[in-house]
Motif scaffolding. Structure first.
Motif, PDB file in Angstrom:
ATOM      1  N   LEU A  21      -1.388 -10.276 -38.855  1.00 30.68           N
ATOM      2  CA  LEU A  21      -0.853 -10.897 -37.638  1.00 30.68           C
ATOM      3  C   LEU A  21       0.433 -11.653 -37.956  1.00 30.68           C
ATOM      4  O   LEU A  21       1.408 -11.572 -37.215  1.00 30.68           O
ATOM      5  N   SER A  22       0.447 -12.372 -39.047  1.00 29.80           N
ATOM      6  CA  SER A  22       1.655 -13.104 -39.454  1.00 29.80           C
ATOM      7  C   SER A  22       2.825 -12.148 -39.658  1.00 29.80           C
ATOM      8  O   SER A  22       3.943 -12.412 -39.208  1.00 29.80           O
ATOM      9  N   LEU A  23       2.578 -11.031 -40.326  1.00 30.02           N
ATOM     10  CA  LEU A  23       3.642 -10.042 -40.567  1.00 30.02           C
ATOM     11  C   LEU A  23       4.117  -9.422 -39.256  1.00 30.02           C
ATOM     12  O   LEU A  23       5.309  -9.183 -39.075  1.00 30.02           O
ATOM     13  N   CYS A  24       3.192  -9.179 -38.348  1.00 36.27           N
ATOM     14  CA  CYS A  24       3.547  -8.648 -37.032  1.00 36.27           C
ATOM     15  C   CYS A  24       4.493  -9.603 -36.313  1.00 36.27           C
ATOM     16  O   CYS A  24       5.551  -9.200 -35.832  1.00 36.27           O
ATOM     17  N   ILE A  38       6.784 -13.238 -26.320  1.00 36.12           N
ATOM     18  CA  ILE A  38       5.642 -12.869 -27.152  1.00 36.12           C
ATOM     19  C   ILE A  38       4.431 -13.662 -26.673  1.00 36.12           C
ATOM     20  O   ILE A  38       4.519 -14.872 -26.459  1.00 36.12           O
ATOM     21  N   VAL A  39       3.315 -12.965 -26.498  1.00 39.58           N
ATOM     22  CA  VAL A  39       2.074 -13.606 -26.076  1.00 39.58           C
ATOM     23  C   VAL A  39       0.968 -13.190 -27.036  1.00 39.58           C
ATOM     24  O   VAL A  39       0.700 -11.995 -27.200  1.00 39.58           O
ATOM     25  N   VAL A  40       0.342 -14.169 -27.672  1.00 36.95           N
ATOM     26  CA  VAL A  40      -0.808 -13.911 -28.530  1.00 36.95           C
ATOM     27  C   VAL A  40      -2.048 -14.333 -27.758  1.00 36.95           C
ATOM     28  O   VAL A  40      -2.168 -15.491 -27.348  1.00 36.95           O
ATOM     29  N   ILE A  41      -2.933 -13.372 -27.531  1.00 37.11           N
ATOM     30  CA  ILE A  41      -4.205 -13.653 -26.878  1.00 37.11           C
ATOM     31  C   ILE A  41      -5.247 -13.612 -27.969  1.00 37.11           C
ATOM     32  O   ILE A  41      -5.374 -12.612 -28.690  1.00 37.11           O
ATOM     33  N   ASP A  42      -5.978 -14.685 -28.141  1.00 39.74           N
ATOM     34  CA  ASP A  42      -6.929 -14.780 -29.243  1.00 39.74           C
ATOM     35  C   ASP A  42      -8.357 -14.731 -28.727  1.00 39.74           C
ATOM     36  O   ASP A  42      -8.716 -15.450 -27.801  1.00 39.74           O
ATOM     37  N   ASN A  43      -9.156 -13.893 -29.340  1.00 38.68           N
ATOM     38  CA  ASN A  43     -10.564 -13.734 -28.978  1.00 38.68           C
ATOM     39  C   ASN A  43     -11.464 -14.596 -29.866  1.00 38.68           C
ATOM     40  O   ASN A  43     -12.367 -14.101 -30.532  1.00 38.68           O
ATOM     41  N   LYS A  54       0.698 -19.786 -34.294  1.00 41.76           N
ATOM     42  CA  LYS A  54       1.423 -20.869 -33.605  1.00 41.76           C
ATOM     43  C   LYS A  54       2.493 -21.468 -34.508  1.00 41.76           C
ATOM     44  O   LYS A  54       3.574 -21.818 -34.047  1.00 41.76           O
ATOM     45  N   ARG A  55       2.195 -21.577 -35.788  1.00 42.61           N
ATOM     46  CA  ARG A  55       3.159 -22.142 -36.731  1.00 42.61           C
ATOM     47  C   ARG A  55       4.356 -21.202 -36.903  1.00 42.61           C
ATOM     48  O   ARG A  55       5.503 -21.641 -36.926  1.00 42.61           O
ATOM     49  N   ILE A  56       4.101 -19.906 -36.986  1.00 45.68           N
ATOM     50  CA  ILE A  56       5.163 -18.918 -37.226  1.00 45.68           C
ATOM     51  C   ILE A  56       6.057 -18.756 -36.004  1.00 45.68           C
ATOM     52  O   ILE A  56       7.264 -18.644 -36.116  1.00 45.68           O
ATOM     53  N   SER A  57       5.462 -18.708 -34.846  1.00 46.78           N
ATOM     54  CA  SER A  57       6.210 -18.378 -33.632  1.00 46.78           C
ATOM     55  C   SER A  57       5.963 -19.435 -32.557  1.00 46.78           C
ATOM     56  O   SER A  57       5.272 -19.188 -31.570  1.00 46.78           O
ATOM     57  N   SER A  58       6.557 -20.582 -32.744  1.00 42.91           N
ATOM     58  CA  SER A  58       6.300 -21.710 -31.840  1.00 42.91           C
ATOM     59  C   SER A  58       6.794 -21.466 -30.414  1.00 42.91           C
ATOM     60  O   SER A  58       6.339 -22.115 -29.485  1.00 42.91           O
ATOM     61  N   LYS A  59       7.706 -20.515 -30.230  1.00 42.39           N
ATOM     62  CA  LYS A  59       8.223 -20.237 -28.883  1.00 42.39           C
ATOM     63  C   LYS A  59       7.381 -19.222 -28.124  1.00 42.39           C
ATOM     64  O   LYS A  59       7.620 -18.970 -26.953  1.00 42.39           O
ATOM     65  N   ALA A  60       6.410 -18.632 -28.792  1.00 37.38           N
ATOM     66  CA  ALA A  60       5.527 -17.665 -28.130  1.00 37.38           C
ATOM     67  C   ALA A  60       4.562 -18.407 -27.212  1.00 37.38           C
ATOM     68  O   ALA A  60       4.439 -19.632 -27.267  1.00 37.38           O
TER      69      ALA A  60
END
Length: 109
Positions: A21-24, A38-43, A54-60
């Motif tokens: 996920l981090s590499l993605c 970018i939207v990360v939906i977490d299950n 959240k740390r990698i992509s704070s603007k998502a």
């Protein structure tokens, strides 16, 4: 009226995605197509991957489901969000996928 690039929401459904996920996310930050959200939906991950994202992509945008609702329901949460935010297009990516810098530009073209 000015033409603009279509707004593309990139949805990633995560469940314990770990390092892939981090590499993605890192690959998405290098895209040459910039009119994206970018939207990360977490299950309900338990491996810390959601917090790392959240740390990698704070603007998502980040949406956390209270339980693992499976692929279809999880993606539908993201699709509703994207549609309500005015998405012109939606790109679904698995958390273990990486995007080349020009991949989204080629898809839009």
């Amino acid at each position: 009226m000015m033409n603009r690039d279509p707004l593309v929401f990139i949805l990633i459904l995560n469940y314990d995605g770990g390092k892939p996920l981090s590499l993605c996310l890192q690959s998405l930050l290098r895209l040459d197509y910039t009119n994206t959200r970018i939207v990360v939906i977490d299950n309900a991950s338990t491996d810390g991957s959601f917090e790392e994202a959240k740390r990698i992509s704070s603007k998502a945008s980040f949406i956390r489901n209270s339980e693992n609702v499976g692929f279809a329901k999880g993606i539908n949460v993201g699709l509703r969000f994207a549609i309500n935010q005015g998405a012109d297009f939606v790109w679904l990516l698995n958390p273990d996928a990486t995007a080349s810098t020009n991949s989204l530009r080629k898809l839009i073209d």
